[in-house]
Design a protein around this motif. Structure first.
Motif, PDB file in Angstrom:
ATOM      1  N   MET A 242       0.797  -1.222   0.000  1.00 55.01           N
ATOM      2  CA  MET A 242       0.000   0.000   0.000  1.00 55.01           C
ATOM      3  C   MET A 242       0.835   1.279   0.000  1.00 55.01           C
ATOM      4  O   MET A 242       0.294   2.368  -0.090  1.00 55.01           O
ATOM      5  CB  MET A 242      -0.934   0.018   1.220  1.00 55.01           C
ATOM      6  CG  MET A 242      -1.844  -1.193   1.336  1.00 55.01           C
ATOM      7  SD  MET A 242      -2.961  -1.396  -0.064  1.00 55.01           S
ATOM      8  CE  MET A 242      -3.959   0.085   0.083  1.00 55.01           C
TER       9      MET A 242
ATOM     10  N   TRP B 127      -6.182   6.203   0.053  1.00 57.19           N
ATOM     11  CA  TRP B 127      -6.859   5.040  -0.518  1.00 57.19           C
ATOM     12  C   TRP B 127      -8.287   4.926   0.006  1.00 57.19           C
ATOM     13  O   TRP B 127      -8.547   5.161   1.174  1.00 57.19           O
ATOM     14  CB  TRP B 127      -6.110   3.746  -0.178  1.00 57.19           C
ATOM     15  CG  TRP B 127      -4.675   3.670  -0.615  1.00 57.19           C
ATOM     16  CD1 TRP B 127      -3.583   3.560   0.176  1.00 57.19           C
ATOM     17  CD2 TRP B 127      -4.189   3.701  -1.960  1.00 57.19           C
ATOM     18  NE1 TRP B 127      -2.444   3.511  -0.563  1.00 57.19           N
ATOM     19  CE2 TRP B 127      -2.776   3.594  -1.894  1.00 57.19           C
ATOM     20  CE3 TRP B 127      -4.794   3.809  -3.209  1.00 57.19           C
ATOM     21  CZ2 TRP B 127      -1.976   3.586  -3.022  1.00 57.19           C
ATOM     22  CZ3 TRP B 127      -3.986   3.804  -4.348  1.00 57.19           C
ATOM     23  CH2 TRP B 127      -2.601   3.698  -4.250  1.00 57.19           C
TER      24      TRP B 127
ATOM     25  N   LYS C 260      -8.482  -0.546  -0.017  1.00 54.76           N
ATOM     26  CA  LYS C 260      -7.767  -1.100   1.135  1.00 54.76           C
ATOM     27  C   LYS C 260      -8.160  -2.548   1.410  1.00 54.76           C
ATOM     28  O   LYS C 260      -7.314  -3.368   1.775  1.00 54.76           O
ATOM     29  CB  LYS C 260      -8.041  -0.246   2.373  1.00 54.76           C
ATOM     30  CG  LYS C 260      -7.405   1.144   2.338  1.00 54.76           C
ATOM     31  CD  LYS C 260      -7.724   1.906   3.610  1.00 54.76           C
ATOM     32  CE  LYS C 260      -7.090   3.281   3.610  1.00 54.76           C
ATOM     33  NZ  LYS C 260      -7.415   4.049   4.845  1.00 54.76           N
ATOM     34  N   HIS C 261      -9.437  -2.860   1.256  1.00 55.36           N
ATOM     35  CA  HIS C 261      -9.915  -4.189   1.636  1.00 55.36           C
ATOM     36  C   HIS C 261      -9.920  -5.193   0.485  1.00 55.36           C
ATOM     37  O   HIS C 261     -10.158  -6.374   0.709  1.00 55.36           O
ATOM     38  CB  HIS C 261     -11.326  -4.081   2.226  1.00 55.36           C
ATOM     39  CG  HIS C 261     -11.381  -3.307   3.512  1.00 55.36           C
ATOM     40  ND1 HIS C 261     -11.906  -2.041   3.597  1.00 55.36           N
ATOM     41  CD2 HIS C 261     -10.955  -3.610   4.764  1.00 55.36           C
ATOM     42  CE1 HIS C 261     -11.830  -1.603   4.849  1.00 55.36           C
ATOM     43  NE2 HIS C 261     -11.243  -2.544   5.575  1.00 55.36           N
TER      44      HIS C 261
END
Length: 527
Positions: free
Chosen positions: A285, A307, A312-313
């Motif tokens: 990330m 983000w 993110k997930h």
């Protein structure tokens, strides 16, 4: 850095992992759709038109003297000048996967021959190579270096299928690291030469490469043999005197562990690394800047974008550089919703300033996501199958709309073939049947004639039989050729049947034994 969501107006199903973006004088073009091109756009290249965060794909046009360019995913691409004196840039495309998951070993050169307000006309030529020709591969890099007024292509890394002699029925679709050889390719004469450098011990794929002048930097990547993402940073220098080229390699400090990252250029000597993976199940990330100054390279961590929660997930992400410091990103849609897009897309702008095209440094990053057959299910998104809707091409009336009846048969060769009249294996509907299958159908080799592959499930093979045949070099004949094969077999030699001797007949009341000959004589005598 700014992150904005992009809506796709048409043909969103064409944008899937493994695609490439090419920037010609500020205009971006999409290449590498999943599936064969439709008749309404036989070239498979589209103008990537983004206005007000809305994307439209417009089919591109090729000149009549162009060769056929198949849609290739995970190829190696880079820009180079058409000639040393020319200021016009062209694109080199090498390797990649066809829609049948076959690997290409061809080199294509794309250039613009005509440009107006409405459309751009391309010319594509295929370059034949001689010498140490690189094997077919994907997930590798190709760059162009300039030295002493000459230019040369530098090819490195990638993955390829195992040699046919090493394949078994159970692992027939396995891939392996290409040898860590460096190939110099002369685009003028079509000569390729392989170099073995002691510093390069492991094959790498999905790495980042940057070329400036006579130097290529190799950063990150993934090794299948060791299943690691080393932090090694290599510097490969190429000297092009009048005689044989000189190639040397140095291992530099300051590398980072990353694979499948996207590289975009923000100014003449600065780049940004976005995305990728740092572990087999963990996205990377953070972003890094790469600076090239005074024959030195510096890599520093930079402030990360804001983000979104979806990014993110998500377990995977993919994309490509649009040039001018902009990255196009995609993540899978939310399947929990009743109506969901296959993918959601974003544009990440790393720099608001445009680049000086006259002093542009050539940069190259591999595909933004690794291949599923060679990596963990969390990283790979290549074989995510979503229903492809039949959308029409918006925009110019000169292009026909898509008609499902015009769809060409994608089952020609490779994994997704029609192996028999009753074959029902389809790329969009196939699900694993055997426990040994991961994300591609198990196949078995029929030895009839020159041989051909058939699906094990279509041949009604039990899993125990499939595994048994994969353990040895037993010949197998499919349902259509088994009777023909039997008729061609040489009959086994059969030994003559031996009749057992007859027991002698004893005449009652006497101790003498009558043989069969005597018995027959007595019968004729008394009759």
């Amino acid at each position: 850095m700014s992150l904005q969501m992009v809506t796709v107006g048409n043909n969103i199903s064409l944008i899937q992992p493994g695609f490439s973006l090419m920037n010609f004088d500020g205009q971006v073009f999409f290449f590498g759709q999943k599936g064969w091109p439709k008749r309404s756009c036989p070239t498979g290249v589209f103008h990537f038109d983004v206005k007000h965060n809305h994307l439209r794909l417009k089919p591109a046009v090729f000149s009549k003297d162009s060769c056929y360019l198949p849609p290739l995913r995970y190829p190696a691409t880079c820009t180079f000048k058409g000639s040393v004196e020319s200021e016009k840039y062209e694109y080199i495309i090498h390797g990649g996967k066809t829609p049948n998951n076959e690997l290409s070993d061809k080199i294509y050169i794309m250039s613009v021959v005509c440009k107006n307000n409405k459309k751009v006309t391309f010319r594509c030529t295929e370059k034949d190579l001689v010498g140490d020709v690189p094997e077919a591969r994907y997930g590798h890099s190709i760059d162009v270096v300039y030295s002493r007024g000459k230019r040369m292509g530098v090819l490195f890394g990638g993955r390829s299928y195992m040699a046919p002699t090493q394949r078994t029925t159970e692992k027939w679709n396995s891939v392996t690291d290409c040898l860590p050889h460096v190939f110099l390719v002369d685009f003028e004469f079509g000569c390729a030469t392989s170099y073995v450098l002691p510093e390069l011990q492991d094959g790498l794929s999905f790495h980042v490469s940057i070329a400036k002048n006579d130097t290529v930097y190799i950063l990150g990547g993934h090794s299948l043999a060791s299943d690691i993402r080393p932090t090694n940073l290599y510097r490969i220098r190429v000297d092009l005197p009048l005689g044989s080229p000189a190639v040397n390699c140095s291992l530099l400090p300051g590398g980072i562990s990353v694979s499948s990252a996207i590289l975009t250029q923000t100014n003449n000597d600065e780049f940004v690394i976005v995305g990728g993976y740092q572990l087999e199940n963990q996205k990377r990330m953070v972003c890094h800047t790469v600076s090239l100054e005074d024959n030195d390279i510096k890599i520093c961590e930079m402030e990360t974008p804001d983000w979104t929660p979806d990014i993110k997930h998500s377990k995977i992400w993919f994309g490509s550089s649009m040039g001018n410091g902009t990255v196009f990103l995609g993540i899978p849609g939310d399947n929990k919703q009743a109506v969901s897009e296959a993918f959601y897309f974003y544009m990440l702008k790393c720099s608001e300033d445009g680049m000086n095209e006259d002093q542009k440094t050539l940069a190259n990053s591999q595909t933004s996501t690794e291949d599923p057959g060679d990596s963990t299910p969390l990283e790979d998104s290549e074989e995510f199958c979503f229903s492809a809707e039949a959308n029409s091409f918006d925009g110019d009336d000169e292009f026909d709309t898509y008609n499902e009846e015009d769809e060409e048969d994608e089952s020609v060769t490779g994994y997704w073939i029609t192996c028999c009249p009753t074959c029902d294996v389809d790329i969009n509907t196939w699900v694993p049947f055997y426990s040994t299958e991961l994300n591609k159908p198990a196949m078995i080799y029929c030895s009839h004639g020159d041989g051909h592959w058939v699906h094990a499930q279509c041949m009604d093979l039990a899993e125990r039989t499939l595994i048994h045949l994969s353990e040895g070099s037993n010949k197998y004949y499919c349902n259509e050729h088994v009777e023909i094969a039997r008729s061609l077999q040489t009959p086994k030699r059969v030994l003559p049947f031996k009749k057992p001797p007859m027991k002698p007949i004893r005449k009652r009341g006497s101790g003498k034994v009558l043989t069969p000959a005597k018995k027959s004589f007595l019968r004729r005598l008394f009759d």
